[in-house]
Design a protein around this motif. Structure first.
Motif, PDB file in Angstrom:
ATOM      1  N   TYR A   1       0.979  -1.309   0.010  1.00 59.00           N
ATOM      2  CA  TYR A   1       0.074  -0.078   0.009  1.00 59.00           C
ATOM      3  C   TYR A   1       0.873   1.225   0.167  1.00 59.00           C
ATOM      4  O   TYR A   1       1.952   1.328   0.675  1.00 59.00           O
ATOM      5  CB  TYR A   1      -0.807   0.002   1.427  1.00 59.00           C
ATOM      6  CG  TYR A   1      -1.633   1.448   1.519  1.00 59.00           C
ATOM      7  CD1 TYR A   1      -3.098   1.280   0.829  1.00 59.00           C
ATOM      8  CD2 TYR A   1      -1.326   2.284   2.328  1.00 59.00           C
ATOM      9  CE1 TYR A   1      -3.767   2.512   0.955  1.00 59.00           C
ATOM     10  CE2 TYR A   1      -1.998   3.500   2.457  1.00 59.00           C
ATOM     11  CZ  TYR A   1      -3.275   3.433   1.931  1.00 59.00           C
ATOM     12  OH  TYR A   1      -3.935   4.543   2.192  1.00 59.00           O
TER      13      TYR A   1
ATOM     14  N   VAL B   1      -0.569  -1.449   6.713  1.00 59.40           N
ATOM     15  CA  VAL B   1      -0.980  -0.199   7.099  1.00 59.40           C
ATOM     16  C   VAL B   1      -1.651   0.102   8.264  1.00 59.40           C
ATOM     17  O   VAL B   1      -1.996  -0.821   8.979  1.00 59.40           O
ATOM     18  CB  VAL B   1      -2.216   0.281   6.232  1.00 59.40           C
ATOM     19  CG1 VAL B   1      -2.967   1.618   6.277  1.00 59.40           C
ATOM     20  CG2 VAL B   1      -2.002   0.064   4.751  1.00 59.40           C
TER      21      VAL B   1
ATOM     22  N   PRO C   1      -3.094  -4.567   3.760  1.00 61.00           N
ATOM     23  CA  PRO C   1      -3.447  -3.470   2.801  1.00 61.00           C
ATOM     24  C   PRO C   1      -4.635  -3.795   2.054  1.00 61.00           C
ATOM     25  O   PRO C   1      -5.511  -2.937   1.710  1.00 61.00           O
ATOM     26  CB  PRO C   1      -2.131  -3.209   1.953  1.00 61.00           C
ATOM     27  CG  PRO C   1      -1.110  -3.760   2.762  1.00 61.00           C
ATOM     28  CD  PRO C   1      -1.437  -4.707   3.657  1.00 61.00           C
TER      29      PRO C   1
ATOM     30  N   ALA D   1      -7.901   0.452   4.100  1.00 56.30           N
ATOM     31  CA  ALA D   1      -6.927   1.697   4.180  1.00 56.30           C
ATOM     32  C   ALA D   1      -7.322   3.208   3.696  1.00 56.30           C
ATOM     33  O   ALA D   1      -6.573   4.111   3.995  1.00 56.30           O
ATOM     34  CB  ALA D   1      -5.734   1.067   3.437  1.00 56.30           C
TER      35      ALA D   1
END
Lengths: 291, 169, 834
Positions: free
Chosen positions: A7, B13, B30, B76
């Motif tokens: 991410y 995250v 994530p 997220a």
């Protein structure tokens, strides 16, 4: 493809495209998630990296710029509908955004950028934007380019590739004297569209002086019927003109879609019907007699 | 890719948000949907899974007071936002909200699997529109499927809740 | 009864749902809300082919994925699991059967059939690893259409069967040939019912938790029938039933789909026993949509007098039940035949129901259980006849109904209808609809388009004239009526579809009341209805009663929820048990008060004696005495304060009559459904403007909950006709895989519904109950179709090929235009448009 995705939350649009450029094809942009997540949930897409652009300020907001209304890619359907600026200058777009399916939940989360980038043939935003002659701003590591939306969708890859970012949609306001309409036809309330049409019409007295019409949800790509409607110009939009327009628009649907939103024959015919209805309503809104 | 860009890419995250008014900080994978985060990580199981494609509305929650489908929201992406789930709808006094009370009194549910989503959609409606028409109500729950009631009792419940809210001022 | 007047009773009142506020505050627990330590997750690998030989299954790719605990294919599973016993084995009816394996062995016979399973530490890993399973298939010719499946030389779905027919069942009575000879008119209608499904918002979920102490397990699951499921699992797993506990928590809608026989049920148990860890499976929507129902064709022939009396009925029906399954779905088609000719008095009938297997996914039970198909076939055929003969469809039905003084009534298939007033219900429904006003509006809609006052045939109307207005095209209004007879509480001999059930009423030493029952709730409100019954019988406040259902260890043996039976049998049993407990309480209370028991009553938990009005006793006081004074004043009763009772309704007859027929139903609920639609002639879009129903479910326990059931069923009927359809490509791959394509009604699709009650109590059930949960899908569906065809009447076309989606309606309108165009010829009769 990754079972363990990563991410990233870039701090600027420039950083976002630099990331996309560096990460390659496995990286996927996410904002509202409305388009991407169903595929992720069913394992049909497995991004290696989610690049979350939701926080980027330069992709937000609706403002006037260079004589156009500039709508940031992250603007959600609800804001497009309720924006005073859009309602005043681009009532067609404001109305069409309200026709997006999925309820308030999707209106609150779905973005105009996501809607465009998905290029889903059944979605509602592209036909009105094409009828309005919209442009889009695309950012890559090479910089920003501004292209007509019509040019973008003509390309199979829709010209965006995997390393660019759609940042803004730019639309020149329609003159208050023009009429507009967005007609969406669906089988029942929960259905995706079976045929839709966005129209913008200008009149001189009773006579049509300009007509733009784009049909969606009837073929893999939206169909701009404006050129085929030249015959409408210079005359009133009466019953005969309406019938001609309907026939001309239906005839443009060479390869109609054939799915659970309706069979091909019906879709082609409905393209004509929504086109005619859109033109009629636009004429009426422009102050014409028909309606 | 430059080192400073590489630094941006994380394997997990740290999600910081408020859930039903309480601060929440969790390290998450994530790829986690908001629905899975709420159900599996926070064990708030009042938010339901019905389709995972964003059509049924059983997974509806509120983000900063606006309804959203948690199954098609990546967890997220709700960094620093206020999340309200069905578990957060009761008043601070522990009493049912007027919408909850009306759904119970008017049989606004049968199996109740859709009820959390319906209740949140109705809550948002009545906050913005204290005197909705029948059509307003039906539009406000257009993103939520109910398979049991034929919607009649749900519409009736929302009308009843609106009356109660209006009379409460 | 101890109560002075009706107004004091709970039965008959709209008591709100029990269960405190759990369902509106998100704390009610459904199966998927249970999560156990070391929880594992199963994912199923499914066939992409409709029919194929399995050459090889390679699990190595899946096993390599980190987090995968176990992977298994069909050969190994067949070693470890016995076939899943059929819920209803066709052999019991003289049909063909086949052992059902949880995972395909050697070949797959439908798209989506389970081929292998993967168990992993989390669900994403399980899904991903499943995609790494390699299966080598050799595709075989598939047969998808029932009519093709019964042709000689068609591919045979089940190896070893001579043909694809499970059975072809005749339901014949009287002299049909003679009836057709006598007839003034014969009207033929082919009704094609499409594949549509129940799709509860909660999909199926199973979670098997091993018990290392007993080597058994606890199965949490979305089950309508926990005890019968336990039997099936025990046999498949080769362990005794008493090592399995089944818990069915809150269920998010079932509608028949959560009746068992599904392969995933035994699979999670097997995998939990193998891994000695909890194994959970959550069905996704794509998987849920594989469960089909109702795909059948009826070739109906009515022999009629000129004034519309039905003298005889023929029906050649063909049901496409998909591939064989252990679920009870196939039996729906059997009941379609058995419940002909519905509410109509015609005795000369000749129905042949051919139940066929194909390479489509299997059926499971779906609300209506075949009786919705009976209603569709009959009601569409009757309207077709009314249209062709120019008769009023309302009057035609009333002329043909079993009259209200004819009950109990012997149907030509051997059923015994308990009671009813069908004509009365029709009149009530039409009144609730506002028939007179809608007739006027229908006439206006016709006039506006240039159709004559009694438009019956196609003329020179201005169909689809390109009005320049944007508000939409020309519109015609149509009114549709349909009737549905819905036998409820069914009992099929030799199967776990039982007619009786049991309940236990328990009053604790503190006076708290618990009802434990063998019937389950899929979320219909039956616990509230049963609590109302117990509250009245016992004389306590309804809110104090706790209802426990869906647990094989704590509840009495029961058959669960199906066939609109729960309140009839569970409630009836609860009433009997409550009476027994009440007698114990009053006996001890009389002794405590020192009065004659005959003078003692209990109301809302307060015990009084007419002999000593100044003294009262509370239920807790009496209850405590019952438990603690077993050797003095309690000697007259048998402690504890608990009774179990069984309610076995009458009228069911399983010993065949002279013609070899049985009556599996005690109760014949019935209802009239009426609707008004507006058809857009340019687009074929159908908009419903109003809906009304008048139903007879016997005594109404709780009006608000009963009306909720009716409205839900009506929404099923509407959705099923206007949009819902499961479709396949030419190779048998299912195209309908999500709610993008399977489109169920939204709030804006369902018009205002007026529900009227028209009760005639059933003489053989407690309080005259008839069942309210299942009825209405077919009647409301048929009303929608009849309304659309009524709207199209001036055009001279009709549609009996379902669903009546906008594209089909539009195609019918085009056919009318094409027919009217060349010669403007007067059409003699309406034409059916396929």
């Amino acid at each position: 493809m990754s079972l363990h995705p990563q991410y990233a939350r870039p701090r600027s649009a420039a950083q976002a495209v630099a990331l996309l450029d560096g990460l390659g094809a496995g990286a996927m942009v996410i904002a509202g998630g409305q388009e991407l997540m169903p595929h992720v949930n069913y394992g049909r897409l497995m991004p290696a990296v989610y690049v979350d652009i939701g926080g980027l300020p330069e992709l937000r907001g609706i403002a006037e710029a260079d004589g156009a209304v500039a709508i940031g890619a992250l603007t959600v359907h609800r804001d497009v509908q309720s924006s005073e600026l859009v309602r005043a200058k681009l009532p067609l777009l404001a109305w069409a955004a309200g026709q997006v399916g999925g309820g308030w939940q999707v209106h609150n989360r779905g973005t105009i950028g996501g809607n465009l980038v998905s290029m889903h043939p059944l979605y509602d935003i592209v036909p009105p934007l094409l009828a309005l002659g919209a442009e889009v701003e695309i950012l890559s590591t090479a910089g920003t380019r501004r292209v007509a939306l019509s040019g973008l969708i003509a390309e199979t890859s829709h010209g965006l590739g995997t390393t660019t970012l759609l940042t803004r949609v730019l639309v020149r306001p329609t003159s208050p004297s023009t009429g507009w309409s967005y007609q969406k036809l669906k089988i029942t309330e929960g259905s995706y569209g079976s045929a839709n049409a966005a129209a913008v019409v200008a009149l001189d007295g009773n006579r049509v002086t300009a007509a733009r019409l784009v049909m969606g949800a009837v073929a893999e790509r939206p169909i701009d019927a404006s050129a085929a409607l030249k015959g409408l110009l210079g005359r009133p939009f009466d019953a005969r003109a309406a019938a001609e327009a309907e026939a001309a628009c239906a005839a443009l649907v060479v390869q109609p879609m054939d799915d659970q939103q309706g069979d091909a024959g019906w879709r082609r015919a409905m393209a004509g019907v929504v086109a005619r209805r859109a033109l009629a309503q636009a004429v009426a809104r422009a102050g014409g007699a028909a309606g | 890719m430059s080192a400073n860009l590489e630094e941006l890419v994380e394997d997990s995250v740290l999600l910081q948000c408020r859930v039903n008014g309480k601060a929440c900080e969790r390290e998450i994978q994530p790829g986690t949907s908001l629905l899975d985060f709420l159900r599996d990580e926070l064990r708030l199981t009042g938010t339901h899974m019905g389709c995972m494609t964003g059509h049924c509305g059983a997974c509806t929650v509120m983000l900063d007071g606006q309804v959203a489908k948690s199954c098609i929201t990546l967890a997220a992406t709700v960094q620093r936002r206020q999340i309200t789930t069905i578990e957060g709808l009761k008043g601070a006094d522990g009493k049912l909200s007027p919408v909850q009370q009306a759904f119970w009194d008017e049989a606004g549910f049968q199996c109740a699997f859709c009820a959390p989503g319906m209740l949140l959609a109705a809550t948002e409606l009545l906050r913005d529109n204290p005197d909705p028409s029948e059509d307003d109500i039906r539009r406000a729950i257009a993103g939520n499927l109910c398979r049991c009631t034929g919607y009649q009792s749900i519409v009736r419940a929302v009308k009843a809740a609106a009356r109660v809210q209006r009379s409460a001022g | 009864m101890s109560h002075e007047g009706e107004q004091d009773r709970y039965v008959g009142r709209s008591v709100r749902n029990l269960g405190q506020d759990a369902f509106v505050s998100g704390v009610a627990k459904y199966t998927s809300d249970f999560q156990f330590p070391d929880q594992l997750h199963m994912h199923v690998v499914r066939s992409p082919h409709a029919h194929a030989r399995i050459r090889r299954v390679d699990l190595s790719g899946a096993r390599k994925v980190a987090g995968v605990v176990l992977a298994m294919e069909g050969q190994e599973a067949a070693q470890l699991l016995d076939p899943v016993p059929h819920y209803i084995d066709p052999v019991g009816f003289g049909g063909k059967t086949v052992p059902i394996r949880c995972l395909a062995v050697d070949k797959v016979w439908h798209y989506g059939q389970p081929v292998a399973v993967v168990v992993a530490e989390d669900k994403r890993t399980a899904r991903y690893a499943a995609s790494r399973v390699q299966v080598d298939y050799e595709p075989l010719p598939a047969v998808l259409d029932a009519a093709e499946a019964v042709q000689p030389g068609a591919p045979v779905v089940v190896p070893g069967w001579a043909d694809n027919s499970i059975m072809a069942l005749p339901f014949a009575n009287g002299d049909v040939a003679q009836a057709f000879e006598r007839a003034d008119r014969v009207v033929r209608t082919t009704v094609r019912i499409h594949r549509f499904s129940t799709q509860p918002i909660e999909t199926r979920v199973y979670n098997a938790v091993p018990d290392p102490e007993t080597h058994g397990l606890t199965f949490y699951g979305t089950s309508q029938n926990p005890h019968p499921l336990r039997h099936v699992l025990a046999r498949a797993l080769r362990i005794p039933e008493n090592l399995i506990r089944i818990i069915a928590p809150a269920v998010g809608g079932a509608f028949g789909m959560k009746m068992h026989g599904h392969p995933e049920e035994a699979l999670v148990c097997l995998l939990a026993l193998r891994t000695q860890k909890p194994v959970k499976w959550v069905e996704d929507r794509e998987e849920c949509l594989l469960i089909g129902a109702r795909e059948q064709v009826h070739e109906m022939e009515l022999a009629l007098t000129k004034d519309g009396e039905i003298l005889g009925l023929r029906d050649r029906a063909l049901a496409n039940t998909g591939a064989p399954s252990a679920c009870p779905g196939w039996g729906m088609a059997f009941l379609t035949g058995l419940t002909m000719p519905g509410p109509y008095k015609v005795q000369d009938i000749d129905v042949l129901m051919n139940i066929v297997v194909t390479n489509k996914p299997s059926w499971n039970a779906s609300r209506g259980y075949g009786k919705e198909a009976t209603a569709l076939a009959l009601e569409l055929a009757i309207d077709q006849a009314a249209r062709e003969m120019g008769l009023d469809p309302v009057e035609m039905r009333i002329r043909n109904f079993v009259p209200k003084d004819a009950f109990p009534y012997d149907s030509p298939t051997g059923l015994i209808y308990d009671s009813g007033d069908y004509a009365g219900a029709v009149r009530k429904a039409m009144e609730a609809l506002g028939y007179a006003e809608w007739r006027q509006r229908r006439e206006e809609s016709r006039q506006a388009l240039g159709f004559g006052a009694s438009a019956k045939v196609a003329g020179g109307g201005v169909v689809g004239a390109a009005a320049p207005g944007a508000a939409g095209g020309a519109k015609l209004i149509g009114i549709g009526l349909a009737y549905e007879l819905t036998p409820e509480g069914g009992a099929i001999p030799g199967t776990m579809v039982a007619g009786y059930d049991s309940s236990t009423v328990r009053v604790g030493p503190d006076g708290s009341v618990t009802l434990l029952t063998g019937v389950t709730t899929p979320g219909t409100g039956n616990p509230t209805g049963m609590a109302q019954i117990v509250a009245d019988e016992l004389g306590v406040e309804v809110e104090t009663i706790r209802v426990v259902q869906g647990d094989t260890t704590t509840c009495p043996y029961g058959f669960g929820n199906y066939s609109g039976r729960s309140t009839i049998v569970g409630g009836g049993a609860a009433a009997l048990a409550a009476r027994e407990v009440r007698e114990k309480i009053l006996t001890v209370a009389a002794a405590l008060l020192g009065v004659d028991k005959a003078t003692v009553t209990m109301d809302r938990g307060v015990i009084r004696s007419s002999a000593a009005p100044e003294k009262t006793l509370s239920l807790p006081e009496a209850a405590y005495a019952c438990y603690t004074r077993a050797y003095d004043i309690g000697l007259a009763i048998t402690p504890p304060l608990e009774a179990q009772a069984t309610f076995r309704p009458g009228l069911i007859r399983h010993s065949p009559d002279a013609k070899g027929r049985i009556n599996p139903y005690p109760s014949y609920s019935n209802a009239a459904y009426a609707t008004v639609c507006e058809v857009d002639l340019e687009t074929g879009q159908v908009k419903l403007l109003k809906f009304a129903a008048a139903h007879d479910c016997g005594k109404v326990i709780n009006p608000i909950l009963v009306e909720g059931q009716a409205c839900g069923a009506i929404s099923f009927g509407i959705g099923g006709m206007l949009n819902e359809e499961i479709r396949f490509d030419a190779n048998g791959k299912q195209l309908t895989g999500s709610f993008v394509d399977y489109v169920m009604p939204r709030a804006l699709d369902v018009p205002a519904i007026a529900v009227a009650h028209h009760d005639s109590p059933n003489p053989v059930t407690y309080l005259g109950l008839k069942g309210a949960g299942e009825a209405g899908v077919g009647g409301s569906a048929a009303a929608v179709v009849n309304a659309v065809n009524d709207a199209l009447l001036p055009l001279g076309v009709s549609i009996n090929d379902l669903p009546v989606t906008a594209p089909r309606v539009w195609a019918a309108i085009q056919a009318a235009k094409d027919a009217a165009r060349p010669a403007e010829r007067p059409a003699a009769a309406t034409r059916e448009v396929a």
